[in-house]
Design a protein around this motif. Structure first.
Motif, mmCIF file in Angstrom:
data_model
loop_
_atom_site.group_PDB
_atom_site.id
_atom_site.type_symbol
_atom_site.label_atom_id
_atom_site.label_comp_id
_atom_site.label_asym_id
_atom_site.label_seq_id
_atom_site.Cartn_x
_atom_site.Cartn_y
_atom_site.Cartn_z
ATOM 1 N N VAL A 148 -4.157 8.332 8.309
ATOM 2 C CA VAL A 148 -2.826 7.271 8.394
ATOM 3 C C VAL A 148 -2.411 6.758 7.389
ATOM 4 N N GLU A 149 -1.263 6.899 7.273
ATOM 5 C CA GLU A 149 -0.539 6.649 5.515
ATOM 6 C C GLU A 149 0.953 5.885 5.705
ATOM 7 N N ASP A 150 1.391 4.715 5.430
ATOM 8 C CA ASP A 150 2.744 4.725 5.477
ATOM 9 C C ASP A 150 3.079 4.345 3.959
ATOM 10 N N THR A 151 4.578 4.251 3.720
ATOM 11 C CA THR A 151 4.899 3.534 2.323
ATOM 12 C C THR A 151 5.810 2.466 2.671
ATOM 13 N N GLY A 152 4.779 1.306 3.248
ATOM 14 C CA GLY A 152 5.210 -0.015 3.671
ATOM 15 C C GLY A 152 4.694 -0.858 2.460
ATOM 16 N N PRO A 153 5.031 -2.071 2.039
ATOM 17 C CA PRO A 153 4.271 -2.266 1.283
ATOM 18 C C PRO A 153 2.210 -2.897 0.805
ATOM 19 N N GLY A 154 1.619 -2.399 1.648
ATOM 20 C CA GLY A 154 0.285 -2.407 1.512
ATOM 21 C C GLY A 154 0.079 -2.811 2.123
ATOM 22 N N ILE A 155 -1.472 -3.150 1.458
ATOM 23 C CA ILE A 155 -2.448 -4.529 2.025
ATOM 24 C C ILE A 155 -3.053 -4.697 0.766
ATOM 25 N N ALA A 156 -2.724 -5.850 0.329
ATOM 26 C CA ALA A 156 -3.945 -6.537 -0.782
ATOM 27 C C ALA A 156 -5.120 -6.204 -0.603
ATOM 28 N N PRO A 157 -5.473 -6.483 -1.882
ATOM 29 C CA PRO A 157 -7.664 -6.436 -1.361
ATOM 30 C C PRO A 157 -7.829 -7.150 -0.829
ATOM 31 N N GLU A 195 -16.488 6.237 9.669
ATOM 32 C CA GLU A 195 -16.789 5.403 8.523
ATOM 33 C C GLU A 195 -15.533 5.298 8.112
ATOM 34 N N LEU A 196 -14.861 4.066 8.104
ATOM 35 C CA LEU A 196 -13.499 3.175 7.990
ATOM 36 C C LEU A 196 -13.230 3.143 6.156
ATOM 37 N N THR A 197 -12.246 3.640 5.464
ATOM 38 C CA THR A 197 -11.694 3.143 4.522
ATOM 39 C C THR A 197 -10.272 3.103 4.513
ATOM 40 N N LEU A 198 -9.814 1.658 4.078
ATOM 41 C CA LEU A 198 -8.196 1.118 3.345
ATOM 42 C C LEU A 198 -8.041 1.153 2.124
ATOM 43 N N ASP A 199 -7.584 2.025 1.584
ATOM 44 C CA ASP A 199 -6.555 1.675 0.698
ATOM 45 C C ASP A 199 -4.597 2.005 0.268
ATOM 46 N N ASP A 200 -4.667 1.537 -1.442
ATOM 47 C CA ASP A 200 -3.088 2.476 -1.104
ATOM 48 C C ASP A 200 -3.050 3.817 -0.684
ATOM 49 N N THR A 201 -1.042 3.967 -0.435
ATOM 50 C CA THR A 201 -1.068 5.366 -0.201
ATOM 51 C C THR A 201 -1.014 5.375 -1.824
ATOM 52 N N ARG A 202 -0.187 4.999 -2.684
ATOM 53 C CA ARG A 202 0.248 5.602 -3.578
ATOM 54 C C ARG A 202 -0.778 4.957 -4.643
ATOM 55 N N VAL A 203 -0.332 4.630 -6.354
ATOM 56 C CA VAL A 203 -0.857 3.863 -7.013
ATOM 57 C C VAL A 203 0.184 2.535 -7.247
ATOM 58 N N ARG A 204 -0.207 1.337 -7.310
ATOM 59 C CA ARG A 204 0.503 0.738 -7.784
ATOM 60 C C ARG A 204 0.820 0.094 -9.207
ATOM 61 N N ARG A 205 2.383 -0.167 -9.399
ATOM 62 C CA ARG A 205 2.470 -0.724 -10.044
ATOM 63 C C ARG A 205 1.727 -1.875 -10.972
ATOM 64 N N ALA A 206 2.165 -2.014 -12.402
ATOM 65 C CA ALA A 206 0.506 -2.241 -12.434
ATOM 66 C C ALA A 206 1.825 -4.081 -12.569
ATOM 67 N N GLY A 218 2.316 1.277 -0.072
ATOM 68 C CA GLY A 218 1.751 1.693 1.220
ATOM 69 C C GLY A 218 0.405 1.269 1.587
ATOM 70 N N ALA A 219 -0.159 1.652 2.480
ATOM 71 C CA ALA A 219 -1.224 1.879 3.604
ATOM 72 C C ALA A 219 -2.136 2.975 3.685
ATOM 73 N N ARG A 220 -3.494 3.459 3.406
ATOM 74 C CA ARG A 220 -3.431 4.667 3.917
ATOM 75 C C ARG A 220 -5.072 3.938 4.352
ATOM 76 N N PHE A 221 -5.460 4.838 5.746
ATOM 77 C CA PHE A 221 -6.398 4.302 6.760
ATOM 78 C C PHE A 221 -7.204 5.539 6.887
ATOM 79 N N THR A 222 -8.312 5.768 6.103
ATOM 80 C CA THR A 222 -9.475 7.629 6.314
ATOM 81 C C THR A 222 -10.552 7.101 7.378
ATOM 82 N N ILE A 223 -10.919 7.502 8.034
ATOM 83 C CA ILE A 223 -11.440 7.215 8.873
ATOM 84 C C ILE A 223 -12.721 8.584 8.848
ATOM 85 N N ARG A 224 -13.887 8.951 8.944
ATOM 86 C CA ARG A 224 -14.139 9.710 8.869
ATOM 87 C C ARG A 224 -15.557 10.082 9.991
ATOM 88 N N PHE A 225 -15.088 10.811 10.748
ATOM 89 C CA PHE A 225 -16.091 11.608 11.896
ATOM 90 C C PHE A 225 -17.251 12.337 11.889
#
Length: 233
Positions: A148-157, A195-206, A218-225
């Motif tokens: 599940v991914e979005d184009t919102g503000p994302g979540i800081a590491p 297994e759950l991982t969380l990363d950016d949907t798109r590459v952040r600018r510098a 954005g934020a992208r939640f990835t779950i591997r069942f």
């Protein structure tokens, strides 16, 4: 939410008793009461979901579940809300009838998991943004992947572990919520040995953390069942 609901109702009652309330003011007050009751109902539902997710005996009752079907049904349920917020919500992935793999799990809990991820994405995605739900199958038949991914503000590491704590909400987000949704997701993931991982949907600018089109990373939640092969008739 219940305290705010009660306070607003008492204020309206006093205004009516004093004869100072106009029809427009009453409508505004009733709208605030409706919003408060909606928030209260949402929190109660979240607490019930958390209780179900933490019930080990409940979680042990498992069966083969078509995760693609669960995801598509959830997206359909959220379409009216996405349209209201002018967010492009869609599904991208395997078709249920053609799905070869199943997740061995509890269908109600898996539905709660997807609902909470979509609800969270819609909360943080601004108007004009995009939320995508995706189910992908491993060609070797080992895992089923939900994203599940979005184009919102994302979540800081630095916050990515904290957001899964009950009642935690990012400061300065301005988003109303119970802070329970991602904690429920984490609990259900653990119950299903996933297994759950969380990363950016798109590459952040510098600098600034936004892409050239003005949308966030954005934020992208990835779950591997773990997957099982569906039985054929």
């Amino acid at each position: 939410p219940l305290a705010g609901l009660r306070t607003q109702a008492e204020l309206v009652q006093r205004e009516i008793d004093a004869g100072r309330s106009s029809p427009d003011e009453l409508k505004r007050s009733l709208a605030q009461i409706a919003r408060a009751s909606e928030r209260a109902a949402h929190m109660v539902n979240q607490l019930l979901s958390m209780a179900r997710a933490e019930d080990a005996e409940h979680a042990l009752r498992r069966e083969p579940v078509d995760l693609a079907e669960v995801a598509i049904d959830t997206v359909r349920d959220f379409v009216p809300r996405a349209l209201e917020r002018r967010i492009d919500l869609g599904y991208d992935g395997v078709v249920p009838d053609e799905s070869r793999l199943r997740v061995q799990g509890h269908p109600v809990l898996l539905g709660e998991l997807v609902r909470n991820l979509v609800d969270n994405a819609l909360l943080y995605t601004p108007a004009g943004g995009v939320v995508t739900v995706r189910v992908v199958e491993d060609p070797f038949g080992q895992v089923v992947v939900l994203q599940v991914e979005d184009t919102g503000p994302g979540i800081a590491p630095g916050e990515r572990e904290k957001v899964f704590q009950p009642f935690y909400r990012s400061l300065g987000s301005g988003v109303e919520g119970s802070g329970l949704g991602l904690a429920i997701v984490q609990e259900i993931v653990q119950q299903h040995d996933a297994e759950l991982t969380l990363d950016d949907t798109r590459v952040r600018r510098a600098a600034g953390g936004e892409s050239p089109d003005g949308q966030g990373p954005g934020a992208r939640f990835t779950i591997r069942f773990p997957a099982t092969v569906a039985k054929t008739a």
